[in-house]
Design a protein around this motif. Structure first.
Motif, PDB file in Angstrom:
ATOM      1  N   GLN A  63      -8.179   0.626   7.478  1.00 45.84           N
ATOM      2  CA  GLN A  63      -7.042   0.781   6.561  1.00 45.84           C
ATOM      3  C   GLN A  63      -6.399  -0.584   6.282  1.00 45.84           C
ATOM      4  O   GLN A  63      -6.607  -1.528   7.064  1.00 45.84           O
ATOM      5  N   ARG A  83      -5.633   4.003  -2.956  1.00 46.72           N
ATOM      6  CA  ARG A  83      -4.648   4.788  -2.246  1.00 46.72           C
ATOM      7  C   ARG A  83      -3.373   4.933  -3.069  1.00 46.72           C
ATOM      8  O   ARG A  83      -2.899   3.964  -3.640  1.00 46.72           O
ATOM      9  N   GLU A 116      -3.551  -1.263   6.929  1.00 41.27           N
ATOM     10  CA  GLU A 116      -2.735  -1.537   8.117  1.00 41.27           C
ATOM     11  C   GLU A 116      -3.563  -2.007   9.308  1.00 41.27           C
ATOM     12  O   GLU A 116      -3.032  -2.673  10.199  1.00 41.27           O
ATOM     13  N   ARG A 126      -7.026  12.366   4.451  1.00 38.63           N
ATOM     14  CA  ARG A 126      -5.625  12.201   4.803  1.00 38.63           C
ATOM     15  C   ARG A 126      -5.002  13.554   5.143  1.00 38.63           C
ATOM     16  O   ARG A 126      -5.305  14.564   4.514  1.00 38.63           O
ATOM     17  N   VAL A 144     -17.114   1.825   2.214  1.00 40.82           N
ATOM     18  CA  VAL A 144     -15.729   1.716   2.677  1.00 40.82           C
ATOM     19  C   VAL A 144     -14.776   2.411   1.716  1.00 40.82           C
ATOM     20  O   VAL A 144     -15.040   2.472   0.528  1.00 40.82           O
ATOM     21  N   ILE A 182     -14.399  11.359   9.524  1.00 40.94           N
ATOM     22  CA  ILE A 182     -13.064  11.374   8.903  1.00 40.94           C
ATOM     23  C   ILE A 182     -13.011  12.544   7.920  1.00 40.94           C
ATOM     24  O   ILE A 182     -13.885  12.679   7.057  1.00 40.94           O
ATOM     25  N   THR A 192     -17.830   2.214   7.150  1.00 38.86           N
ATOM     26  CA  THR A 192     -16.754   1.559   7.896  1.00 38.86           C
ATOM     27  C   THR A 192     -15.416   2.221   7.630  1.00 38.86           C
ATOM     28  O   THR A 192     -14.946   2.237   6.494  1.00 38.86           O
ATOM     29  N   THR A 220      -9.861  -4.724   1.399  1.00 38.26           N
ATOM     30  CA  THR A 220     -11.291  -5.011   1.575  1.00 38.26           C
ATOM     31  C   THR A 220     -11.631  -6.367   0.967  1.00 38.26           C
ATOM     32  O   THR A 220     -12.423  -7.133   1.524  1.00 38.26           O
ATOM     33  N   THR A 263       0.846  -1.192   0.000  1.00 42.01           N
ATOM     34  CA  THR A 263       0.000   0.000   0.000  1.00 42.01           C
ATOM     35  C   THR A 263       0.878   1.238   0.000  1.00 42.01           C
ATOM     36  O   THR A 263       2.045   1.190   0.374  1.00 42.01           O
TER      37      THR A 263
HETATM   38  O1  PRX Z   1      -8.162   7.896   4.457  1.00 37.87           O
HETATM   39  C1  PRX Z   1      -8.813   6.751   4.942  1.00 37.87           C
HETATM   40  C2  PRX Z   1      -9.647   6.145   3.829  1.00 37.87           C
HETATM   41  O2  PRX Z   1      -8.842   5.157   3.214  1.00 37.87           O
HETATM   42  C3  PRX Z   1      -7.584   5.071   3.876  1.00 37.87           C
HETATM   43  C4  PRX Z   1      -7.118   3.654   3.905  1.00 37.87           C
HETATM   44  O3  PRX Z   1      -6.947   3.197   2.599  1.00 37.87           O
HETATM   45  P1  PRX Z   1      -6.642   1.676   2.312  1.00 37.87           P
HETATM   46  O4  PRX Z   1      -5.523   1.232   3.182  1.00 37.87           O
HETATM   47  O5  PRX Z   1      -6.471   1.529   0.852  1.00 37.87           O
HETATM   48  O6  PRX Z   1      -7.908   0.914   2.805  1.00 37.87           O
HETATM   49  C5  PRX Z   1      -9.137   1.173   2.207  1.00 37.87           C
HETATM   50  C6  PRX Z   1     -10.150   0.181   2.677  1.00 37.87           C
HETATM   51  C7  PRX Z   1     -10.213   0.000   4.134  1.00 37.87           C
HETATM   52  C8  PRX Z   1      -7.826   5.654   5.243  1.00 37.87           C
HETATM   53  O7  PRX Z   1      -6.633   6.106   5.840  1.00 37.87           O
HETATM   54  N1  PRX Z   1     -10.875   5.525   4.324  1.00 37.87           N
HETATM   55  C9  PRX Z   1     -11.142   4.208   4.432  1.00 37.87           C
HETATM   56  N2  PRX Z   1     -12.409   4.016   4.856  1.00 37.87           N
HETATM   57  C10 PRX Z   1     -12.952   5.239   5.054  1.00 37.87           C
HETATM   58  C11 PRX Z   1     -11.967   6.193   4.721  1.00 37.87           C
HETATM   59  N3  PRX Z   1     -12.208   7.510   4.840  1.00 37.87           N
HETATM   60  C12 PRX Z   1     -13.415   7.891   5.291  1.00 37.87           C
HETATM   61  N4  PRX Z   1     -14.401   7.039   5.602  1.00 37.87           N
HETATM   62  C13 PRX Z   1     -14.223   5.705   5.503  1.00 37.87           C
HETATM   63  N5  PRX Z   1     -15.218   4.878   5.807  1.00 37.87           N
END
Ligand code: PRX
Length: 644
Positions: free
Chosen positions: A412, A523, A414, A512, A383, A509, A409, A308, A261
């Motif tokens: 990340q 991302r 991580e 970033r 998500v 949220i 939901t 996901t 990622t």
């Molecule tokens: O900024 C947040 C956003 O996606 C980031 C994580 O991305 P990734 O590791 O690719 O995972 C995505 C799937 C879990 C986070 O740091 N993010 C994820 N879910 C949300 C979100 N921002 C707002 N609302 C959410 N539900």
């Protein structure tokens, strides 16, 4: 701020759900006051163990270390497949819906067991052992699930690379984790078009001499090149393999997978997850967030190339003995009614997707939705990025006919599993808010100096204590793990996100706060796109920022300074876009490229991204620009801005 509409828990959910409001509070309280006892109980309830743990958890947020269920032993595939065979061997584990609406099939738990064992035996025959890394570069075919599970069966560590990534990006990932085996397909099919996966893989492998085996699924029968000795056909190999393969006994902390990622600097990181903690939180969140009930048909639209797809297309549902739908295609093919037609066709009860898809479908009109029934759907989820209240309301009112709760939901790659999320029987909803923490999760907001913000307020989102599905390391570079997540705020895991907490303790949220873009829920680091652009001989310098985009959430805006003597042209523009596709993949195509004779820099030469973000967003209140080496650069940028 405009008035927030609150949607109470529907009466039916309040009385029938696994968790109601009271239970949520009681369990949450227990989970943070006595986490080891709480998680031990969950681990007993959700997982089957070959050997019990000696200690529940041990972690150190200064060293970036975490371990859960120490000395416990189990196998993920036993938990996701074998233990269901006696009671649900004939139940459908996977519904596969092809890109072409005429293509669909179902796989029972028994068949899944056979197929996973067969492929596991093939991998063993090719010398793959516990701890070896296996790269999976595959479309959304059922073999994607078999491949991931076959690795877990024998204790190999899978590294799934999204099929949309370029040969260059694939090569980097294979080399970084020294994968010696690759599982791919001849071609993928999406939206009626084919994707040359094997050809891409062949290109990548030119620079990966350690790869000794390539297993290729025949999806389209298209022409591909063949390297004797290295390449084997999936169907030929499994035809001869035994359908019995004992699950490898794994330590709770043995690595399960690597998933790359993007961060704010450098090349993508290999996020490493381990076995038991990851599976436990994926399984538990699946059951409670989606209020999964026996017999429900569940569909998450995510590709297995993303986290996901790992946690919620595969591992979470299968650990619960659920039926999960895998979809090969895209939401707009053959037309924008596809998702809802699939829901009707397979009687989907729970539907989980990304805001970018919702916005795209909202944009083409209600008729594609309303011509379908959707009466089977009882819960919706989102998500990957913040959902704007307008899209939330549309999803709720038009798709869910105001009857289905929406779980927004937040989590990340991580975190491995849901961290902030409503529970449909327990949480009143506010459009655009990921609401409250899941059990055991202790979010906190910090100001830029690292002071904790209490009560309502806005700040940087961090997590106070470890949770079972936490990232264990950055593959091959633990120092990077410490630097990225545990150094900004000493003693906390820093998420990279900003958030607001309202008077009810709900989290919103804000996106970033670092140089990470979120384009259509994908991302990407600005640095990755910049590196691709400056590879072009004519480019002297490039700076990339995100800007608000109606459908994608964020678009990619690139400022490019050319070498002296070079002129902008349409051809150069096309070449720069191609550069990004080649280095990363089509998802990294800049939406806008502005020719910038100069970039705004401080006297010490640092690019002031704050200014570039504002110009890209067409916000012209730039604030203080007096520290710039040459303030006139800004006037030129504003004059030629592309997002007006
Ligand atoms: O900024 C947040 C956003 O996606 C980031 C994580 O991305 P990734 O590791 O690719 O995972 C995505 C799937 C879990 C986070 O740091 N993010 C994820 N879910 C949300 C979100 N921002 C707002 N609302 C959410 N539900």
């Amino acid at each position: 701020m405009s008035e927030v509409h609150v949607y109470p828990v529907p009466a039916e959910f309040a009385s029938n759900a696994h968790i109601n409001e009271q239970q949520y509070h009681a369990m949450y309280q227990q989970s943070v006051e006595n986490p080891d006892q709480f998680w031990a109980e969950q681990a007993e309830q959700f997982l089957s163990w070959d050997q019990r743990w000696s200690k529940v958890s041990e972690y150190d947020f200064i060293k970036g270390e975490a371990a859960w269920f120490i000395d416990g032993k189990l196998n993920l595939t036993y938990n996701c497949i074998d233990r269901h065979l006696e009671t649900r061997g004939d139940q459908t584990a996977i519904i596969w819906e092809g890109d072409d609406p005429a293509d669909a099939k179902t796989i029972s738990y028994r068949e899944l067991h056979q197929q996973v064992c067969k492929l596991a035996n093939v991998l063993k025959q090719r010398g793959v052992k516990k701890g070896d890394r296996v790269c999976i570069y595959i479309p959304m075919v059922v073999e994607a699930a078999y491949a991931m599970l076959a690795c877990a069966r024998i204790g190999a560590i899978h590294s799934v690379v999204f099929g949309g990534f370029s040969p260059e990006a694939l090569k980097d990932r294979i080399l970084n984790s020294d994968c010696q085996t690759l599982i791919t397909a001849d071609e993928g099919v999406r939206g009626g078009k084919s994707v040359p996966l094997k050809a891409n893989a062949d290109l990548a492998l030119e620079s990966c001499p350690n790869v000794h085996t390539v297993v290729t699924v025949q999806r389209t029968g298209g022409d591909i090149a063949w390297t004797e000795g290295r390449d084997i056909w999936y169907h030929e190999a499994v035809a001869e393999a035994s359908d019995q393969c004992e699950p490898e006994l794994m330590d709770a902390e043995d690595p399960l997978f690597i998933l790359y990622t993007s961060g704010s600097t450098g090349q993508p990181k290999g996020v490493l997850h381990s076995t038991a903690g990851y599976l436990l939180q994926a399984a538990m969140t699946f059951k409670y967030t989606f209020d999964y009930q026996e017999g429900d048909i569940y569909w998450c639209t995510a590709d297995v190339g993303w986290i996901t797809g790992h946690s919620y297309s595969l591992y979470g549902p299968l650990a619960n003995g659920a039926t999960t739908l895998l979809f090969e295609g895209v939401p707009t093919y053959p037309d924008a009614a596809r998702c809802w037609e699939i829901c009707d066709k397979h009687q989907v009860n729970i539907f989980y997707t990304a805001p970018t898809a919702i916005r795209a479908l909202m944009g083409v009109g209600d008729e594609f939705v309303t011509r379908t029934s959707r009466s089977s759907i009882k819960l919706l989820g989102t998500v990957g990025e913040p959902i704007n209240p307008e899209a939330w309301e549309w999803y709720h009112r038009v798709v869910g006919e105001a009857r289905c709760p929406i779980v927004d939901t937040w989590w990340q790659t991580e975190t491995g599993a849901h961290m902030l999320t409503p529970l449909p029987g327990a949480t009143a909803l506010k459009p655009g808010s990921a609401t409250r923490p899941f059990f055991g999760v202790q979010p906190i907001l910090l100001d830029n100096d690292g002071n904790e913000i209490t009560g309502a307020g806005e700040g940087n989102l961090a997590i106070k204590a470890s949770w079972p599905s936490q990232i264990r390391s950055v593959y091959g570079d633990h120092q990077r793990m410490i630097d990225t997540y545990f150094s900004t705020y000493k003693g906390y895991y820093f998420t990279g996100d900003g958030a607001r907490r309202d008077e009810d303790g709900y989290y919103w949220i804000t996106g970033r706060v670092d140089d990470v873009l979120n384009v259509s829920g994908h991302r990407m680091g600005t640095a990755e796109v910049e590196s691709a652009l400056v590879l072009h001989d004519d480019v002297a310098e490039a700076a990339v920022v995100g800007y608000p985009h109606d459908i994608k959430g964020q678009g990619i805006y690139a400022y490019v300074t050319l070498m002296a003597g070079h002129q902008p042209s349409d051809q150069l523009l096309a070449e720069l876009i191609q550069m990004c596709v080649q280095e990363i993949g089509p998802i990294a195509k800049p939406d806008l490229i502005q020719w910038a004779p100069g970039l705004p820099k401080t006297r010490s030469g640092k690019i002031m991204r704050r200014i570039l973000r504002k110009v890209a967003a067409n916000e012209l209140e730039l604030g203080d620009t007096s520290t710039l080496a040459d303030p006139s650069v800004v006037d030129q940028l504003i004059e030629n801005r592309l997002n007006k």
